[in-house]
Design an enzyme around this catalytic site. Structure first.
Site, mmCIF file in Angstrom:
data_model
loop_
_atom_site.group_PDB
_atom_site.id
_atom_site.type_symbol
_atom_site.label_atom_id
_atom_site.label_comp_id
_atom_site.label_asym_id
_atom_site.label_seq_id
_atom_site.Cartn_x
_atom_site.Cartn_y
_atom_site.Cartn_z
ATOM 1 N N HIS A 195 0.829 -1.204 0.000
ATOM 2 C CA HIS A 195 0.000 0.000 0.000
ATOM 3 C C HIS A 195 0.860 1.250 0.000
ATOM 4 O O HIS A 195 0.579 2.225 -0.684
ATOM 5 C CB HIS A 195 -0.873 0.029 1.262
ATOM 6 C CG HIS A 195 -2.263 -0.440 1.015
ATOM 7 N ND1 HIS A 195 -3.040 -0.995 1.987
ATOM 8 C CD2 HIS A 195 -3.019 -0.404 -0.091
ATOM 9 C CE1 HIS A 195 -4.211 -1.292 1.486
ATOM 10 N NE2 HIS A 195 -4.226 -0.948 0.233
ATOM 11 N N ARG A 338 -13.832 -6.961 -12.951
ATOM 12 C CA ARG A 338 -13.502 -8.369 -13.191
ATOM 13 C C ARG A 338 -13.926 -9.137 -11.960
ATOM 14 O O ARG A 338 -13.585 -8.778 -10.835
ATOM 15 C CB ARG A 338 -12.002 -8.552 -13.415
ATOM 16 C CG ARG A 338 -11.675 -10.003 -13.740
ATOM 17 C CD ARG A 338 -10.212 -10.236 -13.980
ATOM 18 N NE ARG A 338 -9.435 -10.110 -12.764
ATOM 19 C CZ ARG A 338 -8.111 -10.225 -12.715
ATOM 20 N NH1 ARG A 338 -7.438 -10.434 -13.843
ATOM 21 N NH2 ARG A 338 -7.458 -10.119 -11.598
ATOM 22 N N GLU A 441 -6.491 -15.290 -21.349
ATOM 23 C CA GLU A 441 -5.229 -15.426 -20.613
ATOM 24 C C GLU A 441 -4.776 -16.884 -20.517
ATOM 25 O O GLU A 441 -3.767 -17.185 -19.912
ATOM 26 C CB GLU A 441 -5.330 -14.788 -19.224
ATOM 27 C CG GLU A 441 -6.507 -15.204 -18.391
ATOM 28 C CD GLU A 441 -6.616 -14.421 -17.080
ATOM 29 O OE1 GLU A 441 -5.662 -13.710 -16.703
ATOM 30 O OE2 GLU A 441 -7.653 -14.545 -16.414
ATOM 31 N N ASP A 465 -0.868 -13.703 -17.411
ATOM 32 C CA ASP A 465 -1.122 -15.144 -17.346
ATOM 33 C C ASP A 465 -0.914 -15.832 -18.687
ATOM 34 O O ASP A 465 -0.444 -16.969 -18.736
ATOM 35 C CB ASP A 465 -2.545 -15.401 -16.834
ATOM 36 C CG ASP A 465 -2.606 -15.328 -15.317
ATOM 37 O OD1 ASP A 465 -1.720 -15.927 -14.673
ATOM 38 O OD2 ASP A 465 -3.511 -14.671 -14.782
ATOM 39 N N CYS A 512 -4.901 -5.918 -21.080
ATOM 40 C CA CYS A 512 -4.839 -5.338 -19.734
ATOM 41 C C CYS A 512 -3.710 -5.919 -18.889
ATOM 42 O O CYS A 512 -3.630 -5.643 -17.692
ATOM 43 C CB CYS A 512 -6.176 -5.487 -19.021
ATOM 44 S SG CYS A 512 -6.631 -7.198 -18.723
HETATM 45 C C1 PEP Z 1 -3.229 -10.870 -16.615
HETATM 46 O O1 PEP Z 1 -3.144 -12.072 -16.341
HETATM 47 O O2 PEP Z 1 -2.572 -10.331 -17.532
HETATM 48 C C2 PEP Z 1 -4.104 -10.000 -15.822
HETATM 49 C C3 PEP Z 1 -4.333 -8.751 -16.187
HETATM 50 O O3 PEP Z 1 -4.658 -10.500 -14.705
HETATM 51 P P1 PEP Z 1 -3.863 -10.697 -13.314
HETATM 52 O O4 PEP Z 1 -2.529 -10.023 -13.453
HETATM 53 O O5 PEP Z 1 -4.723 -10.089 -12.290
HETATM 54 O O6 PEP Z 1 -3.764 -12.186 -13.233
HETATM 55 MG MG MG Z 2 -4.591 -12.969 -15.043
#
Ligand code: PEP
Ligand code: MG
Length: 582
Positions: A195, A338, A441, A465, A512
């Site tokens: 944080h 999400r 992903e 991922d 993302c």
């Molecule tokens: C990803 O896997 O790219 C993603 C945006 O999700 P997280 O990083 O939360 O797994």
């Molecule tokens: Mg992910």
């Protein structure tokens, strides 16, 4: 002589100032036996310390409100909530009774339990939340021992360029130091995703964390140069180093001012293509930063944060209150929630995920996210209702993590439809046309992107991922980190396939993962046809700047030859050529 120290580059910024070393003695507690007749009094003593801690936090929070630093107050709200949670509100009292021990020892034992639970979490972002437990427990302990709240009582010399050197820092302390004009913070501990790290970035305080023995190697009053972006500190720099960094600082300030000028410009390429730049959000307090960079909404709200560190999941009303606040603060810009991405490297506590979690043989390949919803749908259904209700108040989208098969998409959509029917029967408002999207992903999902695009309203590529699953390299394992390269041809092919599938089906495709906020890949992704990026808000101005200087037609032509190459080194050289001059 100049000494160079290194640590984690937590928050960028070059500053020159004087060291203000804050030493805090570690609080030591020991176990005392409490006779049965006095247990009630001991429990009262504990409750009294909790009450005083709450009072302190509320007072700081009130000062923040007056200071107009809204959003940051949420850190304090999180700490106040922790004090109310049974893990701190009642568990230590139970320990006092069971063990017949003093309140300090009971709190110490409970702290150990909580920290052990956090240690089991592989995700570094979520694991970093254990800092909050430490900070709250320390406050309560100080009150039990009558020590008062030490760190935020520090007074920095007025008008000085103070660089605080400290063993550990809580968001509250950081905020108090910010109000006194601290320009940089050097910390012996702390994580990149704690944080305090997030807050330092948000407040524009240069920060280097994880600096070994900083408190011993830096002395009060030492001249320091801190390069937060590089994670480097120079102690007692000589004249030539100082003037070099003075110049770098001036240059950096000019660059930042130039980036700020871009705030209200649309992200359009030189040849007129508009690009959507959205923000990734983990905590409600990040929403304030989004306004600062003028993002086109939230492309990824990682909702799992609010489920962490609790025995019971937040109920529908609590979730709705948070989602509503975010939607209202975004004032008409879309918010992509999400749904809970948990059950693998992000296990939940207590009764929340009895069968999923780190205990699985290979958690990353186990009962994660949608797989878990389908086996134990109650928590997911509750979250969906809260999101649906928030959708009545502004543009909301729902994003499903970890999709692998079409069957999952169909089943999950049926679960969502059932919740929509339920709300409708109850006469509760929601957006009947709420867009439902899926994360791409898992390689299987990317290979089936055309099929997924026919069953979903939008797609969002999660490269974090996608890289780990495609290259079979754990994203948290340093040993195989060298493999986690977005420029591996296999990754580029899957990204291209997804973008193409979206374009053919007329379904928007965003990206993302961390790749979206890395300036190195912006032109490559634009050239591959990506039109929507979602990233940490701090990176948005820089990415926008690159877009504004990109000639899309030319970039597309060059990238077309590039992404189909099979040698990642060759691709890397091509990407560097693409980026010349940015
Ligand atoms: C990803 O896997 O790219 C993603 C945006 O999700 P997280 O990083 O939360 O797994
Ligand atoms: Mg992910």
């Amino acid at each position: 002589m100049t000494e160079t120290l290194r640590g984690m580059a937590v928050a960028a910024g070059v500053v020159l100032g004087q060291a203000h070393v804050i030493r805090r003695d570690r609080i030591r507690v020991r176990e005392d036996f409490i006779p049965k007749a006095q247990l009630g009094r001991e429990i009262d003593r504990y409750k009294d310390a909790l009450r005083r801690t709450r009072g302190e936090l509320k007072e700081i929070r009130r000062r923040i409100r007056a200071d107009n630093s809204a959003g940051i107050a949420d850190f304090l709200d999180a700490h106040l909530l922790m004090l109310k949670d049974s893990a701190l509100a009642s568990a230590p009292a139970d320990i006092i009774k069971e063990r017949q021990c003093n309140a300090e020892w009971a709190l110490h034992l409970q702290r150990e339990r909580l920290l052990t639970a956090f240690e089991g979490i592989a995700d570094p972002y979520l694991r970093a939340r254990k800092d909050d437990v430490e900070h709250v427990v320390e406050r309560v302990l100080r009150n039990l021992l009558g020590l008062g709240a030490a760190p935020d009582a520090v007074t920095l010399p007025a008008g000085a360029a103070s660089v605080v050197v400290v063993e550990d820092i809580s968001p509250t302390d950081l905020l108090a130091l910010h109000q006194q004009g601290v320009i940089a913070v050097i910390c012996e501990s702390g994580g990149l995703n704690s944080h305090s790290a997030i807050l330092a970035r948000g407040l524009g305080i240069s920060a280097v964390f994880g600096v070994h023995e900083a408190g011993q190697r830096i002395h009060h009053g030492d001249d320091l140069i801190v390069d937060g972006g590089a994670g480097i500190i120079y102690v007692a720099p000589d004249q030539s180093l100082s003037s070099y960094y003075q110049q770098r600082r001036q240059q950096q300030q000019r660059e930042l001012a130039a980036l700020r000028q871009l705030r209200d410009l649309p992200a359009r390429t030189v040849d007129g293509q508009l690009i959507m730049l959205r923000a990734n959000v983990e905590l409600a307090e990040d929403v304030e930063m989004i306004a600062g960079v003028n993002a086109d909404g939230i492309g990824l709200y990682r909702t799992e944060m609010m489920f962490l560190g609790r025995r019971e999941p937040p109920g529908e009303q609590e979730q709705f209150a948070l989602y509503r606040r975010v939607v209202e603060e975004m004032a008409g810009r879309p918010v992509t929630f999400r749904t809970l991405d948990v059950g693998a490297d992000k296990p939940l506590g207590g009764a929340q995920t009895p069968r999923a979690g780190a205990a699985a043989i290979n958690p990353a390949l186990g009962l994660r996210a949608v797989r878990w919803y389908l086996q134990e749908p109650e928590i997911f259904q509750c979250q969906v209702r809260a999101i649906l209700r928030a959708s009545a108040l502004g543009p909301v989208r729902l994003l499903l993590p970890m999709l692998t098969t079409l069957g999952e998409v169909i089943q999950i959509r049926a679960l969502i439809r059932a919740q929509q029917d339920m709300l409708q029967r109850a006469g509760i408002d929601f957006d009947a046309r709420l867009a439902i999207g899926g994360m791409i992903e898992v390689p299987a999902a990317a290979l089936l992107a055309d099929v997924f695009a026919r069953h979903l309203d939008f797609l969002s590529i999660g490269t974090n991922d996608l890289i780990q699953y495609t290259l079979a390299a754990d994203r948290l394992d340093e040993e195989v980190n060298y493999l986690c390269d977005p420029l591996q041809p296999a990754i580029l092919r899957l990204i291209a396939l997804t973008i193409q599938a979206g374009a053919e089906a007329g379904v928007p495709v965003a990206l993302c993962g961390e790749m979206a906020g890395d300036p190195r890949y912006t032109r490559l992704l634009l050239g591959m046809g990506l039109r929507e990026f979602s990233m940490t808000p701090a990176m948005l101005p820089r990415i926008k700047q690159i877009i504004l200087t990109t000639r899309l037609a030319d970039t597309e032509r060059r990238v077309q030859e590039l992404w189909q190459k099979v040698d990642s080194d060759e691709i890397a050289v091509g990407v560097d050529n693409l980026n010349v001059g940015i």
